[in-house]
Design a protein around this motif. Structure first.
Motif: not given
Length: 303
Positions: A15-24, A40-52, A207-211
């Motif tokens: 969704t974000r961070g290292a996983g997103r960088g690796i996927a790209i 996802t774009r219709t459901r957020r996890s407990e993080y409540d962050r915008p990345e999907t 430098r993740s989105e959270i950082m």
């Protein structure tokens, strides 16, 4: 050149961070990438962050690969089993598994002894960090071992050498990140007869989105964060560790890394890749020789 053209990857926790960088970066090398996560774009996890995960899949496509977003909670065996069944049905194989699920940034209580630490938060952290990786491997590896040269990357924080010599400021965090390194070693033993490999990999100060949000900066002006934390000068983008995974996945001699713990900085020296700004940050050497040694922040010779 697309060295991973025709390869199929599952990045668990993309969704974000290292996983997103690796996927790209796997996509940039030509791979088909299944990007999983809970938001996802219709459901957020407990993080409540915008990345999907859909955003990640789009970035994979833009990089030149094929991104496929699949919502999955990797603590739920049924969901993971269904995910792997879908990959088998659609692709017929799996070449690369990246176990990057974490999801516990907000659970760690730093510098709090275990007798004062919340057991609920601590055990939740261990489940997210370890159980998810084991569950995913349980269901994904029977598909991966059908062909030789399969690669499993266990994402963690810290090399085996660094973590053996340093307490990571929380019993639960320390246990989580060290356990993943050991998990890679165990998987390497079990995968060897099938000529497949498992590696434990850590980024540096990423430098993740959270950082970036924490320091109130964006990737474009990340150096401004050094005003608050001078040692942030050694930080790296998530794409740097993504290029490390892509290099491992494209190495016909990847067996030399089987069972080992390594870092994005070490692999950059071996394979010659660079971060988005053209540098090769060597964070873990910097931490030992500069930050932990109490020296003033200076990344000269470490980028």
């Amino acid at each position: 050149m697309k060295p991973l053209m025709g390869k199929v990857a599952l990045v668990a926790g993309a969704t974000r961070g290292a996983g997103r960088g690796i996927a790209i970066e796997l996509g940039a090398a030509g791979a088909t990438v299944y990007a999983t996560g809970r938001t996802t774009r219709t459901r957020r996890s407990e993080y409540d962050r915008p990345e999907t995960i859909e955003d990640t899949a789009d970035l994979v496509n833009q990089a030149g690969g094929r991104g496929i977003a699949v919502q999955a909670d990797h603590l739920d065996p049924g969901q993971v089993e269904a995910l792997v069944a879908r990959i088998e049905r659609e692709q017929g194989k799996l070449d690369i598994l990246v176990n990057d699920v974490w999801g516990a940034e907000y659970l760690t209580q730093w510098n709090v002894p275990v007798w004062e630490h919340s057991l609920e938060r601590g055990f939740r952290q261990l489940r997210l960090a370890i159980d998810t990786h084991v569950i995913t491997s349980h269901f994904a590896l029977p598909l991966l071992i059908r062909n030789p040269n399969g690669l499993v990357v266990e994402m963690t924080d810290g090399t085996a050498e660094y973590n053996d010599q340093n307490y990571r400021l929380s019993l639960f965090y320390d246990l989580a990140k060290t356990s993943v390194i050991r998990l890679a070693r165990s998987l390497a033993h079990e995968l060897s007869p099938y000529r497949c490999n498992a590696v434990a990999l850590t980024p540096g100060w990423m430098r993740s989105e959270i950082m970036l949000d924490h320091f109130g900066v964006q990737e474009e002006n990340w150096r401004d964060a050094a005003a608050k934390e001078p040692h942030f000068v050694i930080s790296e983008s998530p794409r740097f560790v993504g290029r490390a995974v892509a290099a491992l996945a494209g190495d016909p001699e990847a067996a030399r890394w089987n069972g080992r713990s390594t870092s994005s900085g070490e692999l950059a020296k071996v394979y010659g890749f660079r971060d988005l700004d053209g540098s090769q940050p060597d964070c873990w050497r910097y931490l030992v020789e500069v930050q932990d040694a109490g020296k003033p922040a200076d990344a000269s010779g470490y980028r």
